[in-house]
Design an enzyme around this catalytic site. Structure first.
Site, PDB file in Angstrom:
ATOM      1  N   HIS A 113       0.835  -1.213   0.000  1.00 13.17           N
ATOM      2  CA  HIS A 113       0.000   0.000   0.000  1.00 13.17           C
ATOM      3  C   HIS A 113       0.859   1.248   0.000  1.00 13.17           C
ATOM      4  CE1 HIS A 113       0.250   0.798   4.471  1.00 13.17           C
ATOM      5  NE2 HIS A 113       0.374  -0.516   4.542  1.00 13.17           N
ATOM      6  N   ASP A 143      -0.536   4.295   0.868  1.00 16.53           N
ATOM      7  CA  ASP A 143      -1.026   5.280   1.847  1.00 16.53           C
ATOM      8  C   ASP A 143      -0.315   5.068   3.180  1.00 16.53           C
ATOM      9  OD1 ASP A 143      -2.422   2.827   2.247  1.00 16.53           O
ATOM     10  OD2 ASP A 143      -3.984   3.869   3.379  1.00 16.53           O
ATOM     11  N   GLU A 191      -5.152   1.083   2.713  1.00 13.72           N
ATOM     12  CA  GLU A 191      -4.924   0.034   3.711  1.00 13.72           C
ATOM     13  C   GLU A 191      -5.109   0.585   5.110  1.00 13.72           C
ATOM     14  OE1 GLU A 191      -3.107  -2.881   6.390  1.00 13.72           O
ATOM     15  OE2 GLU A 191      -2.477  -0.805   6.172  1.00 13.72           O
ATOM     16  N   GLU A 192      -4.663   1.803   5.341  1.00 11.43           N
ATOM     17  CA  GLU A 192      -4.714   2.369   6.687  1.00 11.43           C
ATOM     18  C   GLU A 192      -6.123   2.802   7.082  1.00 11.43           C
ATOM     19  OE1 GLU A 192      -2.372   1.753   8.510  1.00 11.43           O
ATOM     20  OE2 GLU A 192      -0.434   1.954   7.489  1.00 11.43           O
ATOM     21  N   ASP A 205       4.548  -6.316   4.747  1.00 11.54           N
ATOM     22  CA  ASP A 205       3.873  -5.284   5.545  1.00 11.54           C
ATOM     23  C   ASP A 205       3.848  -5.729   7.008  1.00 11.54           C
ATOM     24  OD1 ASP A 205       2.598  -2.894   6.016  1.00 11.54           O
ATOM     25  OD2 ASP A 205       0.621  -3.594   5.402  1.00 11.54           O
ATOM     26  N   HIS A 217       3.221   3.604  12.892  1.00  8.28           N
ATOM     27  CA  HIS A 217       2.004   4.216  13.471  1.00  8.28           C
ATOM     28  C   HIS A 217       2.346   5.201  14.595  1.00  8.28           C
ATOM     29  CE1 HIS A 217      -1.226   1.142  12.007  1.00  8.28           C
ATOM     30  NE2 HIS A 217      -0.204   1.188  11.186  1.00  8.28           N
TER      31      HIS A 217
END
Lengths: 463, 463
Positions: free
Chosen positions: B86, B88, B158-159, B185, B432
């Protein structure tokens, strides 16, 4: 003194316009971004006092925002009224819920205020109610109707705990010497049910911080294995009330006075409709301490409320994070015998003691103050009661309020005089909320009632 | 294929520079303010795939952000690898905790990354790990070492739950047909302890809103008599865990698989130091479900975490307000047999049922996905294991992760192929979180390992 009604009629448009100018200045004392505005508001008040006839006006510096002092001494043998009020206001947020900008005052008619109300932050609390006193003074000085001496002490930090007023008052006892303190920073039951506030709750305001891991973590990789400070904070806050909504802090109720059945029966006679109350707030049920009525819960009983909470991701969409920290602002309303500093210590000790080892807790006391009860068998109260009778045509009801004016207990201690709380706002005026307003009828009624208080108090004082 | 090391050595500075360019674009999918940046990132990925040798590249529109598709088909008789990733990234806040701006990548050495790490939002999750695959493809096409067909599917949501990937995949089964899905990931245990993720947790993410009175109220006048939605929300959230830190939602554990003692004993053999774990997070104690170890709590057990909470006054200073509303974002990590949609419904029903009559509750499901377990007795896993052996000189450890890639279960269901999770990040990379980073050694090691997987998978597939 019949000319007060005439005077108001001749000048009421100007009275409203002047208040609107004062309301345009965003004097938010809690937020340092507004510092210049707060200072500008002090100047506005100072100029207004001069124009209203004060002989001496000073902007008194303090370690924080200044206190505006004014006086008109006509005869040292006559009694002196000290007017207290504040020129600072609560923050305006949440801004998006205001129907008009909080610092662009507008006049609108409402069901309760068919003659129009001024909508702005501070309209009622306390710029509007404080300015009534300045306009009443203007009437008395310009028409030769001032019956006694008057002093004004208008501060700029009431909404953040009056810390520097506590510093100022003991240092200026002679300057502030008086025979009665007059404050309009409370409300009354309704425009056709005048009331005088005879009790205020005390306050202890704290901020708590719960720290878990030293950085924000991915909630998938760490979730379930590490203390989440938000989860922990909710557990800790939730534990502060038991299943009967009593506060669980050990010792919290020790000093709380239990009212007699007779006193509670008297209180219950005040006009109140639970249905109207629920409808006005759009709630299906009230919520509070078991064994007490709504009016008791918000006046003679202490409370603990979270005023703000924040932590983690609060933006749009989703973020799978375990925050490093969570925060809350918590205030306790106290009844007259509770010592606010002791309660603050009890809270801090208890909150720290219930934290699990997996987090660190920091409790920061913010500010506070004692509760207060005004006796009603005094000439001060009688003068106020007669003033309302004269202007409203009805005897006012004595009523204990749930709110706090922390400085009132200090006034009595330091200045040895009683405080009379003559409030002209209504519960529905939305003070501290979006769309705060103040009825023009109420504003003018306040200006009308105040000179009568001066007259009756001077008469009763001589006897 | 020894030339991969030589190729990396010759091109590594360019590989880092290209990734840094990609990391400069703030492709935050959760916040619509970044819409143009997210779209620009899709273009960047598309151009990179073309340059790396894809024959066909498309930016496929969806109801949300586009999916970048690329392919290089060399022989229909050879197997096809589908790479998923991903473009994003998670929101960057709290911004003030970043040591350098999240979208101005910098390279810094750290104790764990003596050869330097790139610090930026998305450095590891997932721009860095996704870009490894594009650079590995570049090597294979430019040196004639591509042993099979390859397809890329790189999404931009994805997020925020991959909602439109769920829409896209069933509509493009033929285009996406493959023999194995390869995803980077996830992470590995340490640079000298390679591991392959064989299990992922599922996810249910919800947002809750508690409404009390119809407007913010003065906490003095109403405090104690009206339900404070923040106090109520803390009670409701607190009640979601019992004294053993088990989740109290009825039915929540119904489908949870209890691992055998043997399996738990095997798991416990993975290298782990509780002291190091606590020191790294600066916590005095861990916190989780009674009866399980830290590594079990964050992998084979479901969780419920508040990811964000807000309500009332959160600015500087004090405001004595009872807020009208309080909010929280809550996510549950689920283990493979739990159905995320069913869990979401259980949560919603339970949360609504525990609300007192004095408030209104709204539960808004956000997104979710199923957990996943990869078997290790397959040629897919064997090919991955051999690839790590070749590049790391060590057999990788199979490891279940606490994280979620909700789309993996859907891939198996729709595309009928197994997913291999080859992650090269470390737990300490702060995905994150503020100061996310990705070791340059790890980035290059990923680029080195990937072509070996292609080689071994093609060989094993033929047998």
């Amino acid at each position: 003194m019949n000319s007060i009604k005439t005077y108001i009629n001749e000048h009421k448009n100007r009275f409203v316009d002047e208040l609107i100018e004062l309301l345009k200045i965003p004097s938010v004392s809690a937020d340092s971004a507004y510092k210049n505005d707060v200072l500008q508001t002090a100047n506005f008040v100072s100029e207004s006092l001069k124009k209203a006839g004060c002989d001496k006006v000073e902007i008194c510096e303090t370690p924080g925002y200044p206190i505006v002092y004014g006086e008109k001494i006509i005869d040292k043998n006559l009694p002196t009224v000290l007017v207290y009020g504040h020129y600072d206001v609560q923050p305006a947020d949440p801004i998006n819920l205001w129907e008009s900008p909080p610092f662009k005052p507008v006049v609108k008619k409402t069901e309760i205020h068919p003659e129009g109300a001024i909508f702005a932050r501070g309209a009622c609390d306390d710029k509007g109610q404080m300015f009534m006193h300045i306009k009443a003074l203007e009437y008395m000085t310009s028409t030769g109707n001032l019956p006694c001496n008057v002093k004004f002490m208008i501060e700029g930090e009431e909404e953040v705990g009056s810390k520097n007023l506590s510093w100022f008052v003991p240092r200026n006892k002679e300057k502030l010497a008086n025979d009665v303190i007059l404050i309009s920073d409370t409300g009354m039951i309704a425009n056709d049910i005048p009331s005088i506030t005879t009790g205020l709750r005390g306050l202890s305001y704290v901020e708590v911080e719960v720290t878990g891991p030293n950085r924000d973590l991915h909630s998938g990789l760490y979730g379930g294995a590490v203390a989440n400070p938000i989860n922990i904070l909710t557990k800790m806050i939730a534990s502060l009330h038991d299943e009967n909504n009593r506060i669980t802090i050990p010792g919290f109720y020790d000093a709380v006075e239990e009212l007699s059945t007779l006193e509670r029966t008297e209180m219950a006679k005040a006009p109140f409709s639970l249905e109207n109350y629920k409808n006005a707030l759009d709630i299906d049920d009230v919520h509070g301490e078991k064994g007490y009525t709504t009016n008791e819960r918000n006046s003679i009983r202490p409370t603990l409320d979270v005023n703000g909470i924040w932590g983690g991701y609060t933006g749009e969409g989703a973020k799978t994070v375990i925050a490093s920290k969570a925060f809350a602002k918590i205030s306790m309303r106290l009844v007259p015998n509770q010592n606010w500093e002791k309660i603050t210590t009890l809270f801090k000790n208890h909150f720290e003691s219930i934290a699990p080892k997996s987090v660190k807790v920091n409790v920061k006391p913010h500010h506070g103050g004692q509760g207060y009860v005004t006796p009603i068998d005094t000439i001060e109260y009688q003068a106020a009661s007669k003033a309302y009778e004269k202007s409203f045509g009805k005897t006012p009801i004595p009523q204990r309020s749930g709110g706090s004016i922390p400085i009132v207990a200090l006034f009595e201690q330091e200045l040895k005089s009683k405080t009379i709380l003559m409030g002209f706002g209504l519960d529905s005026d939305a003070i501290h909320s979006p769309n705060e307003h103040f009825g023009i009828w109420n504003y003018l009624k306040g200006i009308e009632t105040i000179p009568y208080f001066y007259q009756y108090f001077t008469e009763l004082f001589k006897k």
